[in-house]
Design a protein around this motif. Structure first.
Motif, PDB file in Angstrom:
ATOM      1  N   ILE A 335      32.034  46.650  45.475  1.00  0.00           N
ATOM      2  CA  ILE A 335      32.952  47.760  45.243  1.00  0.00           C
ATOM      3  C   ILE A 335      34.202  47.657  46.112  1.00  0.00           C
ATOM      4  CG2 ILE A 335      33.197  50.265  45.522  1.00  0.00           C
ATOM      5  CD1 ILE A 335      30.388  50.561  44.382  1.00  0.00           C
ATOM      6  N   GLU A 336      34.054  47.167  47.333  1.00  0.00           N
ATOM      7  CA  GLU A 336      35.239  47.031  48.184  1.00  0.00           C
ATOM      8  C   GLU A 336      36.238  46.063  47.565  1.00  0.00           C
ATOM      9  OE1 GLU A 336      36.476  46.500  52.866  1.00  0.00           O
ATOM     10  OE2 GLU A 336      34.447  45.924  52.225  1.00  0.00           O
ATOM     11  N   GLN A 337      35.739  44.980  46.978  1.00  0.00           N
ATOM     12  CA  GLN A 337      36.623  44.021  46.325  1.00  0.00           C
ATOM     13  C   GLN A 337      37.311  44.673  45.120  1.00  0.00           C
ATOM     14  OE1 GLN A 337      35.034  40.731  43.817  1.00  0.00           O
ATOM     15  NE2 GLN A 337      36.014  39.375  45.333  1.00  0.00           N
ATOM     16  N   ILE A 338      36.582  45.491  44.370  1.00  0.00           N
ATOM     17  CA  ILE A 338      37.163  46.171  43.209  1.00  0.00           C
ATOM     18  C   ILE A 338      38.282  47.119  43.639  1.00  0.00           C
ATOM     19  CG2 ILE A 338      36.714  47.838  41.365  1.00  0.00           C
ATOM     20  CD1 ILE A 338      33.918  46.642  41.099  1.00  0.00           C
ATOM     21  N   LEU A 339      38.009  47.933  44.655  1.00  0.00           N
ATOM     22  CA  LEU A 339      38.994  48.918  45.096  1.00  0.00           C
ATOM     23  C   LEU A 339      40.207  48.254  45.742  1.00  0.00           C
ATOM     24  CD1 LEU A 339      36.638  51.703  46.516  1.00  0.00           C
ATOM     25  CD2 LEU A 339      37.835  51.667  44.320  1.00  0.00           C
ATOM     26  N   MET A 340      39.981  47.215  46.495  1.00  0.00           N
ATOM     27  CA  MET A 340      41.105  46.498  47.097  1.00  0.00           C
ATOM     28  C   MET A 340      41.948  45.830  46.015  1.00  0.00           C
ATOM     29  SD  MET A 340      42.822  45.840  49.811  1.00  0.00           S
ATOM     30  CE  MET A 340      41.729  46.196  51.205  1.00  0.00           C
ATOM     31  N   GLY A 341      41.293  45.291  44.995  1.00  0.00           N
ATOM     32  CA  GLY A 341      42.025  44.679  43.895  1.00  0.00           C
ATOM     33  C   GLY A 341      42.869  45.683  43.130  1.00  0.00           C
ATOM     34  N   ALA A 342      42.409  46.928  43.094  1.00  0.00           N
ATOM     35  CA  ALA A 342      43.133  47.959  42.358  1.00  0.00           C
ATOM     36  C   ALA A 342      44.227  48.608  43.181  1.00  0.00           C
ATOM     37  CB  ALA A 342      42.155  49.029  41.867  1.00  0.00           C
ATOM     38  N   PHE A 343      43.968  48.819  44.498  1.00  0.00           N
ATOM     39  CA  PHE A 343      44.856  49.652  45.302  1.00  0.00           C
ATOM     40  C   PHE A 343      45.545  48.919  46.456  1.00  0.00           C
ATOM     41  CE2 PHE A 343      41.468  52.434  43.563  1.00  0.00           C
ATOM     42  CZ  PHE A 343      42.272  53.138  42.678  1.00  0.00           C
ATOM     43  N   SER A 344      45.198  47.663  46.681  1.00  0.00           N
ATOM     44  CA  SER A 344      45.913  46.773  47.613  1.00  0.00           C
ATOM     45  C   SER A 344      45.752  47.098  49.092  1.00  0.00           C
ATOM     46  CB  SER A 344      47.415  46.750  47.289  1.00  0.00           C
ATOM     47  OG  SER A 344      47.636  46.379  45.968  1.00  0.00           O
ATOM     48  N   ASN A 345      45.601  48.357  49.423  1.00  0.00           N
ATOM     49  CA  ASN A 345      45.573  48.771  50.820  1.00  0.00           C
ATOM     50  C   ASN A 345      44.572  49.904  50.963  1.00  0.00           C
ATOM     51  OD1 ASN A 345      46.240  50.052  53.363  1.00  0.00           O
ATOM     52  ND2 ASN A 345      48.227  49.010  53.302  1.00  0.00           N
ATOM     53  N   ASP A 346      43.766  49.852  52.019  1.00  0.00           N
ATOM     54  CA  ASP A 346      42.715  50.864  52.153  1.00  0.00           C
ATOM     55  C   ASP A 346      43.242  52.247  52.507  1.00  0.00           C
ATOM     56  OD1 ASP A 346      43.335  50.550  54.819  1.00  0.00           O
ATOM     57  OD2 ASP A 346      41.420  49.630  55.381  1.00  0.00           O
ATOM     58  N   ILE A 347      44.554  52.400  52.702  1.00  0.00           N
ATOM     59  CA  ILE A 347      45.093  53.754  52.870  1.00  0.00           C
ATOM     60  C   ILE A 347      45.084  54.521  51.555  1.00  0.00           C
ATOM     61  CG2 ILE A 347      46.600  53.015  54.759  1.00  0.00           C
ATOM     62  CD1 ILE A 347      48.969  53.357  52.843  1.00  0.00           C
TER      63      ILE A 347
END
Length: 542
Positions: A335-347
């Motif tokens: 899931i972290e890879q999915i969210l990073m791929g979608a939003f680029s930055n954890d902010i």
């Protein structure tokens, strides 16, 4: 089983915001009573003066770049966010939510509720005019609210055979078949918005999509050039309430002459447009461009909590009627890879297994978190064997109109293929995607975002009739118990069990919560956000 489902659908709608808002048992509801006991200011909800001295100077145009074109502007018919965001400027409701999710009067000047919470009487504001010049009366409210009931499954479940009725020209009432103390909150927070329109339009349209857009809001519909722009213009005869603006409630004033929604599907084009001054506001910008916008002294980056990123399984027909297939997908995800791929930055995102946001302490739960973000290849294969999976294609439906949705789907496709599954990624424009998701034979997984609710029993994916089509008896029974309970502690315990069960049954996979990225020109003043742009009280200083 069907009786149980029907009963649960009724009850799940019948206790929205039970914990966050309590209702007083006074016969006559004051403004503070409408807020269900919350600490709020006393406000005057009478119509404000239209004298020139009470009007602010206004003028100019406000140009907004949208990432998607709405299919229509009938908010009674859909939960679609872009439709709701545009239409909220045209239409108004009897009551509305402020930014703290408290109920405030809007087209209703006051409301009476009986001691048993079965009878609600709405006293309408006088002198409120529709955009066609006609005064709003009880006939319009009755026709609008009963049309809304006929279109919105949750309203049908909530109201049963009850309908809104005219008492006199400025009074409307409804008698419910059973007690419901949070009825006003249900109306104010409905995802298919119960907007008020002229009676003849409501009655003529019936269950068909509206062909005329006439409301009481601060802006009126003027022109729609397909695939180019939609134009709203200031409604000169608008009569506002006279208390502080907050969320969807309070004072509304059109401070620009025209609002142009430009349909710009490419995020780089939206960015270029706001940089050159072609647009004053650009929505759904690429998260990769945040640093660039932040460093531009002529632009203001706006990061606002927006929604939960969620994968919804089609459980009505197809490959995911087998829970083992749903578990195989869940076990495969990083899931972290999915969210990073979608939003680029954890902010821009939060990894969380809770279906309810952490700030909602009365409902926030970590039950079932052991099933979140498993990333376990061996477990995937075990579930695929249990399901007798033979490489059947999994239809994932998505859109490029929202870049992050497309990116989520692309990374999801990659991860499932690496886990040994066959994926058919199908890309639609936003309006087509919305329609496809209503047809179970056309999709298996949909990436659907859910904006905040104030009670978990209002989560759409638990509905037996909403896309995804939940059919788990244990979840339905637990929701029924939550609805019947009067104890805050008991409700929370039952919700913990519900979320734990849901993570095992998997009607959806919660990926995380994410923020929206919007940019506005420094020439824009007064802009606020509440589940989208609030354009009244907003002006452009050139």
């Amino acid at each position: 089983m069907n009786n149980l489902k029907n009963k649960v659908v009724i009850m799940t709608v019948f206790l929205i915001l039970v914990v966050l808002f309590g209702c007083k048992s006074n016969d006559e509801t004051t403004n503070q009573d409408i807020n269900n006991g919350s600490d709020t200011k006393n406000v005057d909800t009478s119509t404000s003066s239209s004298d020139d001295e009470n009007r602010s100077d206004s003028g100019g145009d406000l140009n907004i770049a949208l990432s998607a074109q709405p299919a229509h502007l009938d908010t009674q018919l859909t939960t679609n966010q872009v439709i709701r965001e545009v239409s909220r400027n045209i239409y108004e409701t009897l009551v509305a939510l402020d930014e703290e999710y408290h109920v405030q009067p809007m087209l209703a000047e006051s409301i009476d509720q009986s001691d048993d919470y079965e009878k609600y009487t709405f006293y309408l504001r006088k002198g409120v005019k529709f955009h066609n010049g006609d005064e709003m009366t009880a006939e319009d409210v009755v026709a609008s609210m009963n049309r809304w009931k006929s279109l919105y499954p949750n309203a049908q479940a909530m109201l049963g055979d009850s309908e809104f009725e005219k008492v006199d020209d400025y009074t409307v009432e409804i008698n419910l078949s059973q007690s419901y103390s949070d009825f006003l909150v249900s109306i104010a927070g409905a995802k298919q918005i119960p907007v008020i329109m002229p009676a003849d339009i409501a009655e003529t349209s019936g269950k068909d999509i509206l062909e005329e857009y006439i409301g009481t809001g601060p802006f009126k519909f003027l022109e729609w050039k397909q695939d180019q722009y939609l134009q709203l213009t200031k409604y000169e005869e608008y009569e506002s309430v006279d208390f502080e603006s907050s969320g969807m409630a309070g004072k509304k004033e059109a401070l620009v002459e025209n609002v142009y929604y430009h349909f710009v599907t490419d995020s780089s084009t939206r960015l270029a447009g706001i940089q050159t001054g072609e647009y004053h506001i650009a929505e759904k910008l690429s998260y990769d461009d945040y640093d660039m916008v932040e460093s531009d002294q002529n632009l203001n980056p706006l990061v606002d909590h927006y929604a939960s990123a969620t994968l919804v399984f089609n459980k009505k027909e197809g490959i995911f009627t087998d829970v083992n297939m749903r578990k195989a997908v869940n076990a495969a995800l990083d899931i972290e890879q999915i969210l990073m791929g979608a939003f680029s930055n954890d902010i821009f995102y939060d990894m969380t297994s809770s279906y309810i946001y952490e700030k909602q302490i009365d409902w926030f739960s970590e039950e079932g978190k052991e099933f979140y973000n498993q990333t376990d290849p061996k477990l995937v294969q075990d579930y695929l064997e249990e399901a007798d999976y033979n490489g059947e294609p999994i239809k994932i439906v998505t859109t490029r109109d929202y870049e992050y949705m497309y990116n989520i789907s692309v990374v999801l496709q990659q991860q499932l293929e690496e886990a040994g599954m066959t994926v058919d990624l199908q890309v639609f424009d936003w309006a087509s995607l919305d329609a496809v998701q209503e047809e179970p034979e056309k999709w298996d997984i949909a990436n659907i975002n859910f904006t905040p609710v104030t009670s978990p029993i209002d989560l759409l994916y638990f509905s037996t009739t909403w896309r995804g089509w939940n059919d788990d008896e244990e979840i339905l029974d637990l929701l029924d118990q939550i609805a019947k309970s009067s104890s805050k502690e008991e409700k929370k315990g039952l919700w913990d069990k519900t979320q734990a069960r849901s993570w095992d049954y998997l009607p959806i996979i919660k990926l995380g919560d994410f923020n929206d990225f919007i940019a506005s020109s420094s020439s824009v003043e007064g802009l606020s956000l509440f589940q989208g742009l609030i354009l009244w009280n907003t002006k452009v200083i050139e």
